[in-house]
Motif scaffolding. Structure first.
Motif, PDB file in Angstrom:
ATOM      1  N   CYS A  83       1.321  -1.044  -0.350  1.00  0.00           N
ATOM      2  CA  CYS A  83       0.327  -0.208  -0.065  1.00  0.00           C
ATOM      3  C   CYS A  83       0.774   1.562   0.034  1.00  0.00           C
ATOM      4  CB  CYS A  83      -0.787  -0.132   0.878  1.00  0.00           C
ATOM      5  SG  CYS A  83      -0.028  -0.557   2.886  1.00  0.00           S
ATOM      6  N   MET A  84       0.285   2.254   0.085  1.00  0.00           N
ATOM      7  CA  MET A  84       1.071   3.648  -0.097  1.00  0.00           C
ATOM      8  C   MET A  84       2.000   4.171   1.580  1.00  0.00           C
ATOM      9  SD  MET A  84       0.469   4.558  -3.614  1.00  0.00           S
ATOM     10  CE  MET A  84       1.016   6.029  -3.503  1.00  0.00           C
ATOM     11  N   GLU A  85       1.085   3.963   2.182  1.00  0.00           N
ATOM     12  CA  GLU A  85       1.653   4.085   3.317  1.00  0.00           C
ATOM     13  C   GLU A  85       3.172   3.418   3.736  1.00  0.00           C
ATOM     14  OE1 GLU A  85      -1.180   3.256   3.165  1.00  0.00           O
ATOM     15  OE2 GLU A  85      -2.119   4.898   3.688  1.00  0.00           O
ATOM     16  N   GLU A  86       3.172   2.511   2.819  1.00  0.00           N
ATOM     17  CA  GLU A  86       4.593   1.750   2.771  1.00  0.00           C
ATOM     18  C   GLU A  86       5.602   1.923   2.137  1.00  0.00           C
ATOM     19  OE1 GLU A  86       3.298  -2.025   2.199  1.00  0.00           O
ATOM     20  OE2 GLU A  86       2.261  -2.763   4.001  1.00  0.00           O
ATOM     21  N   LEU A  87       5.346   2.565   1.352  1.00  0.00           N
ATOM     22  CA  LEU A  87       6.058   3.992   0.772  1.00  0.00           C
ATOM     23  C   LEU A  87       7.140   5.300   1.794  1.00  0.00           C
ATOM     24  CD1 LEU A  87       4.394   3.729  -2.793  1.00  0.00           C
ATOM     25  CD2 LEU A  87       6.726   3.166  -2.442  1.00  0.00           C
ATOM     26  N   SER A  88       6.158   5.423   2.520  1.00  0.00           N
ATOM     27  CA  SER A  88       6.988   6.860   3.781  1.00  0.00           C
ATOM     28  C   SER A  88       8.383   6.731   4.020  1.00  0.00           C
ATOM     29  CB  SER A  88       5.863   6.051   4.547  1.00  0.00           C
ATOM     30  OG  SER A  88       6.529   5.965   5.333  1.00  0.00           O
ATOM     31  N   PRO A  89       9.207   7.204   4.066  1.00  0.00           N
ATOM     32  CA  PRO A  89      10.218   8.052   4.467  1.00  0.00           C
ATOM     33  C   PRO A  89      10.481   7.125   6.053  1.00  0.00           C
ATOM     34  CG  PRO A  89      10.088   9.565   3.369  1.00  0.00           C
ATOM     35  CD  PRO A  89       8.607   9.418   3.230  1.00  0.00           C
ATOM     36  N   ALA A  90       9.336   6.936   6.741  1.00  0.00           N
ATOM     37  CA  ALA A  90       9.761   6.895   7.808  1.00  0.00           C
ATOM     38  C   ALA A  90       9.585   5.143   7.667  1.00  0.00           C
ATOM     39  CB  ALA A  90       8.745   7.100   8.905  1.00  0.00           C
ATOM     40  N   TYR A  91       8.604   4.615   6.854  1.00  0.00           N
ATOM     41  CA  TYR A  91       8.567   2.907   7.121  1.00  0.00           C
ATOM     42  C   TYR A  91      10.283   2.252   6.389  1.00  0.00           C
ATOM     43  CZ  TYR A  91       5.889  -1.411   5.759  1.00  0.00           C
ATOM     44  OH  TYR A  91       5.593  -2.774   5.538  1.00  0.00           O
ATOM     45  N   LEU A  92      10.483   2.976   5.344  1.00  0.00           N
ATOM     46  CA  LEU A  92      11.695   2.676   4.370  1.00  0.00           C
ATOM     47  C   LEU A  92      12.914   2.470   4.997  1.00  0.00           C
ATOM     48  CD1 LEU A  92      10.503   4.010   0.884  1.00  0.00           C
ATOM     49  CD2 LEU A  92      10.283   2.000   1.683  1.00  0.00           C
ATOM     50  N   ARG A  93      12.924   3.624   5.942  1.00  0.00           N
ATOM     51  CA  ARG A  93      14.331   3.671   6.806  1.00  0.00           C
ATOM     52  C   ARG A  93      14.329   2.603   8.323  1.00  0.00           C
ATOM     53  NH1 ARG A  93      12.809   9.076   7.385  1.00  0.00           N
ATOM     54  NH2 ARG A  93      12.340   9.673   8.862  1.00  0.00           N
ATOM     55  N   ASP A  94      12.945   2.175   8.605  1.00  0.00           N
ATOM     56  CA  ASP A  94      12.463   1.345   9.830  1.00  0.00           C
ATOM     57  C   ASP A  94      13.637  -0.209   8.689  1.00  0.00           C
ATOM     58  OD1 ASP A  94      11.579  -0.111  11.720  1.00  0.00           O
ATOM     59  OD2 ASP A  94      10.312  -1.250  10.582  1.00  0.00           O
ATOM     60  N   LEU A  95      12.762  -0.569   7.620  1.00  0.00           N
ATOM     61  CA  LEU A  95      13.635  -2.170   6.790  1.00  0.00           C
ATOM     62  C   LEU A  95      14.942  -1.966   6.376  1.00  0.00           C
ATOM     63  CD1 LEU A  95      10.613  -1.956   3.991  1.00  0.00           C
ATOM     64  CD2 LEU A  95      10.168  -3.298   6.248  1.00  0.00           C
ATOM     65  N   LYS A  96      15.066  -0.737   6.503  1.00  0.00           N
ATOM     66  CA  LYS A  96      16.875  -0.513   5.461  1.00  0.00           C
ATOM     67  C   LYS A  96      17.182  -0.690   7.289  1.00  0.00           C
ATOM     68  CE  LYS A  96      20.070   2.232   4.399  1.00  0.00           C
ATOM     69  NZ  LYS A  96      20.581   3.950   4.277  1.00  0.00           N
ATOM     70  N   SER A  97      16.504   0.408   8.531  1.00  0.00           N
ATOM     71  CA  SER A  97      17.779  -0.745   9.753  1.00  0.00           C
ATOM     72  C   SER A  97      17.518  -2.460   9.735  1.00  0.00           C
ATOM     73  CB  SER A  97      17.000  -0.097  10.884  1.00  0.00           C
ATOM     74  OG  SER A  97      16.961  -0.087  12.138  1.00  0.00           O
ATOM     75  N   ARG A  98      16.236  -2.604  10.143  1.00  0.00           N
ATOM     76  CA  ARG A  98      16.283  -4.433  10.036  1.00  0.00           C
ATOM     77  C   ARG A  98      17.096  -4.967   8.937  1.00  0.00           C
ATOM     78  NH1 ARG A  98      10.366  -5.321  11.297  1.00  0.00           N
ATOM     79  NH2 ARG A  98       9.571  -3.254  11.671  1.00  0.00           N
ATOM     80  N   ALA A  99      17.048  -4.588   7.685  1.00  0.00           N
ATOM     81  CA  ALA A  99      17.707  -4.868   6.841  1.00  0.00           C
ATOM     82  C   ALA A  99      19.615  -4.822   7.097  1.00  0.00           C
ATOM     83  CB  ALA A  99      17.553  -4.384   5.238  1.00  0.00           C
ATOM     84  N   GLU A 100      19.886  -3.673   7.428  1.00  0.00           N
ATOM     85  CA  GLU A 100      21.398  -3.470   7.892  1.00  0.00           C
ATOM     86  C   GLU A 100      21.815  -4.026   9.386  1.00  0.00           C
ATOM     87  OE1 GLU A 100      21.651   0.859   7.970  1.00  0.00           O
ATOM     88  OE2 GLU A 100      21.971   0.891   5.946  1.00  0.00           O
ATOM     89  N   ALA A 101      20.789  -4.708  10.201  1.00  0.00           N
ATOM     90  CA  ALA A 101      21.391  -5.695  11.092  1.00  0.00           C
ATOM     91  C   ALA A 101      22.019  -6.969  11.007  1.00  0.00           C
ATOM     92  CB  ALA A 101      19.784  -5.023  12.114  1.00  0.00           C
ATOM     93  N   TYR A 102      20.954  -6.883   9.614  1.00  0.00           N
ATOM     94  CA  TYR A 102      21.643  -8.336   9.467  1.00  0.00           C
ATOM     95  C   TYR A 102      22.982  -7.946   7.932  1.00  0.00           C
ATOM     96  CZ  TYR A 102      17.946 -10.892  11.489  1.00  0.00           C
ATOM     97  OH  TYR A 102      16.715 -11.704  12.785  1.00  0.00           O
ATOM     98  N   GLY A 103      23.457  -7.275   7.592  1.00  0.00           N
ATOM     99  CA  GLY A 103      24.128  -7.510   6.821  1.00  0.00           C
ATOM    100  C   GLY A 103      23.294  -7.003   5.069  1.00  0.00           C
ATOM    101  N   ALA A 104      22.006  -6.978   5.142  1.00  0.00           N
ATOM    102  CA  ALA A 104      21.462  -7.143   3.721  1.00  0.00           C
ATOM    103  C   ALA A 104      21.562  -6.159   3.299  1.00  0.00           C
ATOM    104  CB  ALA A 104      19.849  -7.736   4.459  1.00  0.00           C
TER     105      ALA A 104
END
Length: 69
Positions: free
Chosen positions: A43-64
Motif C-alpha cells: 500500500c502507499m503508506e509503505e512508501l513513506s520515508p519513515a517506513y522505508l528507514r525502518d526496513l533499511k535498519s532491519r536489513a542492515e542489522a543482518y548485513g542485508a
C-alpha cells in the motif's frame, strides 16, 4: 535472480510471503538467511520515508541489502 557482472546473485522479494506485511516478510526471510531483497509494498503508506528507514535498519542489522523497490 539479480544479474551483476555476468553472474547471477540470488535474491528474494517480500511479495513471496504475501499477504504478510513487508516488514514481517523481511524479518522472516532475514531469519531464513536471505540477504538480497526486493521490497514489494502492499500500500502507499509503505512508501513513506519513515517506513522505508525502518526496513533499511532491519536489513542492515543482518548485513542485508535492497536491490529493488
Amino acid at each position: 535472480m539479480i544479474y551483476l557482472a555476468g553472474r547471477a546473485k540470488p535474491g528474494v522479494s517480500t511479495a513471496c510471503l504475501y499477504p504478510l506485511e513487508p516488514e514481517r516478510s523481511l524479518d522472516l526471510l532475514l531469519q531464513l538467511g536471505y540477504r538480497r531483497f526486493e521490497v514489494f509494498p502492499n500500500c502507499m503508506e509503505e512508501l513513506s520515508p519513515a517506513y522505508l528507514r525502518d526496513l533499511k535498519s532491519r536489513a542492515e542489522a543482518y548485513g542485508a541489502e535492497f536491490v529493488s523497490l
